[in-house]
Design a protein around this motif. Structure first.
Motif, mmCIF file in Angstrom:
data_model
loop_
_atom_site.group_PDB
_atom_site.id
_atom_site.type_symbol
_atom_site.label_atom_id
_atom_site.label_comp_id
_atom_site.label_asym_id
_atom_site.label_seq_id
_atom_site.Cartn_x
_atom_site.Cartn_y
_atom_site.Cartn_z
ATOM 1 N N THR A 182 0.884 -1.023 0.021
ATOM 2 C CA THR A 182 -0.015 0.060 -0.060
ATOM 3 C C THR A 182 0.931 1.336 0.056
ATOM 4 O OG1 THR A 182 -0.078 -0.190 2.408
ATOM 5 C CG2 THR A 182 -2.143 -1.053 1.177
ATOM 6 N N GLY A 183 2.193 1.248 -0.020
ATOM 7 C CA GLY A 183 2.954 2.309 -0.070
ATOM 8 C C GLY A 183 4.257 2.378 1.011
ATOM 9 N N GLN A 196 2.129 6.571 7.301
ATOM 10 C CA GLN A 196 2.292 6.454 5.658
ATOM 11 C C GLN A 196 2.875 7.840 5.250
ATOM 12 O OE1 GLN A 196 -1.003 4.803 3.567
ATOM 13 N NE2 GLN A 196 0.186 4.270 1.982
ATOM 14 N N GLU A 198 4.239 7.786 1.653
ATOM 15 C CA GLU A 198 3.676 7.566 0.322
ATOM 16 C C GLU A 198 2.788 6.736 -0.079
ATOM 17 O OE1 GLU A 198 4.947 10.020 -1.749
ATOM 18 O OE2 GLU A 198 6.698 10.634 -0.603
ATOM 19 N N SER A 199 1.784 7.108 -0.812
ATOM 20 C CA SER A 199 0.722 6.021 -1.107
ATOM 21 C C SER A 199 0.686 5.715 -2.814
ATOM 22 C CB SER A 199 -0.563 6.669 -0.859
ATOM 23 O OG SER A 199 -0.888 7.674 -1.351
ATOM 24 N N ASP A 200 1.467 6.575 -3.686
ATOM 25 C CA ASP A 200 1.760 6.477 -5.141
ATOM 26 C C ASP A 200 2.694 5.551 -5.565
ATOM 27 O OD1 ASP A 200 3.252 8.339 -4.406
ATOM 28 O OD2 ASP A 200 2.676 9.679 -6.223
ATOM 29 N N THR A 202 5.792 2.354 -3.882
ATOM 30 C CA THR A 202 6.307 1.845 -2.560
ATOM 31 C C THR A 202 7.775 1.066 -3.168
ATOM 32 O OG1 THR A 202 5.936 0.092 -1.021
ATOM 33 C CG2 THR A 202 5.180 -0.649 -3.233
#
Length: 293
Positions: A182-183, A196, A198-200, A202
């Motif tokens: 998920t990041g 979190q 980063e989400s865009d 990994t």
């Protein structure tokens, strides 16, 4: 691509050999490290040493363990986890094991019969400090004395079982980055609480480049795709010109002496090396078969 990365199962087939047997192929890279003018591949069925003389199985069959989280310390000690060879008298799981003879023999030092660390990270700045990911039980462990004693970390903010790769800052071992599907997640207190970052995108693999800086190499997927270097421990990234279309890097090793020399292993068992920090890459093995260069 993410579905392939995180759900792929690899069938392991590697015949047991003596320590002098030349291997023609291998499967499933569990670890990849430079040491003693060689590099070593940790596999489901033991250690392979690669040098100018060829690709050779290390150790007798009873020492050819399923080595997980394989790492080589600065003093040459090899440390790992995993499961014993079918010919070994050791119990399962191995806990934390070390070798002082380049992988010929292995000795349990901690968590014997308790833990199989799929990921075992050693801080580059202080090698007394290690993190172990017990994915099977979703528990994060930390050691402050080179793996001889471990404590469980009370984790909040993520599921330890979902950690793919983990790295701690050489200048601050309590600052930890983790790649999940998920990041990217970050902890500033030794893995206790996570947020979190980063989400865009990994990471599927990390390595710190030296003990005195925040230079970090990672294989990224998402809005970034490929092998990248960061000089500020993941805040900004620069490409190292290795992007795999149907594969991803799962292991990265930096040469202890030759500056700019990096070795990477992939999910599909290929190995690449650069001697000039990513300007040029040479394939050393393709899908588990050594390449003649």
């Amino acid at each position: 691509m993410k579905h392939i990365i995180f759900t792929a199962l690899v069938v392991i087939i590697l015949a047991a050999c003596s320590q002098t047997d030349e291997i023609e192929s291998y499967t499933h890279i569990h670890g990849l490290e430079y040491a003693n003018e060689s590099f070593y591949i940790a596999t489901h069925h033991g250690l392979i040493q690669v040098d100018e003389s060829g690709w050779q199985q290390v150790g007798e069959p009873e020492q050819q363990h399923d080595l997980m989280g394989f790492t080589v310390l600065n003093d040459g000690t090899m440390i790992s986890s995993g499961h014993p060879s079918i010919r070994s008298d050791l119990a399962n799981p191995l806990g934390v094991v070390i070798s002082d003879d380049q992988g010929l023999t292995w000795e349990p030092i901690a968590l014997y019969e308790e833990v199989d660390f799929h990921s075992l990270h050693v801080n580059e700045g202080d090698q007394n400090i290690m993190y172990g990911v017990d994915a099977g039980n979703s528990v994060l462990y930390k050691s402050e004395n080179k793996g001889h004693d471990w404590s469980q970390v009370n984790v909040e903010g993520l599921s330890v079982a979902e950690i793919i790769t983990l790295v701690s800052n050489p200048l601050n071992p309590d600052y930890v980055l983790a790649g999940l599907e998920t990041g990217l997640f970050v902890s500033e207190n030794g893995g206790e609480s996570w947020s979190q970052a980063e989400s865009d995108y990994t990471a599927t693999a990390f390595v710190s480049m030296d003990e005195e800086s925040e230079v970090l190499i990672a294989y990224l997927i998402g809005s970034y795709n490929g092998l990248y270097v960061s000089e500020d421990f993941g805040q900004t990234w620069t490409s190292l010109h290795l992007e795999l279309e149907e594969d991803v890097v799962t292991m990265i090793s930096k040469h202890p002496v030759l500056e700019g020399t990096i070795l990477v292993g992939t999910m599909q068992q290929s190995i690449y090396e650069t001697a000039n920090m990513g300007e040029d890459w040479t394939m050393l093995a393709e899908e588990g078969v050594p390449v003649s260069n």
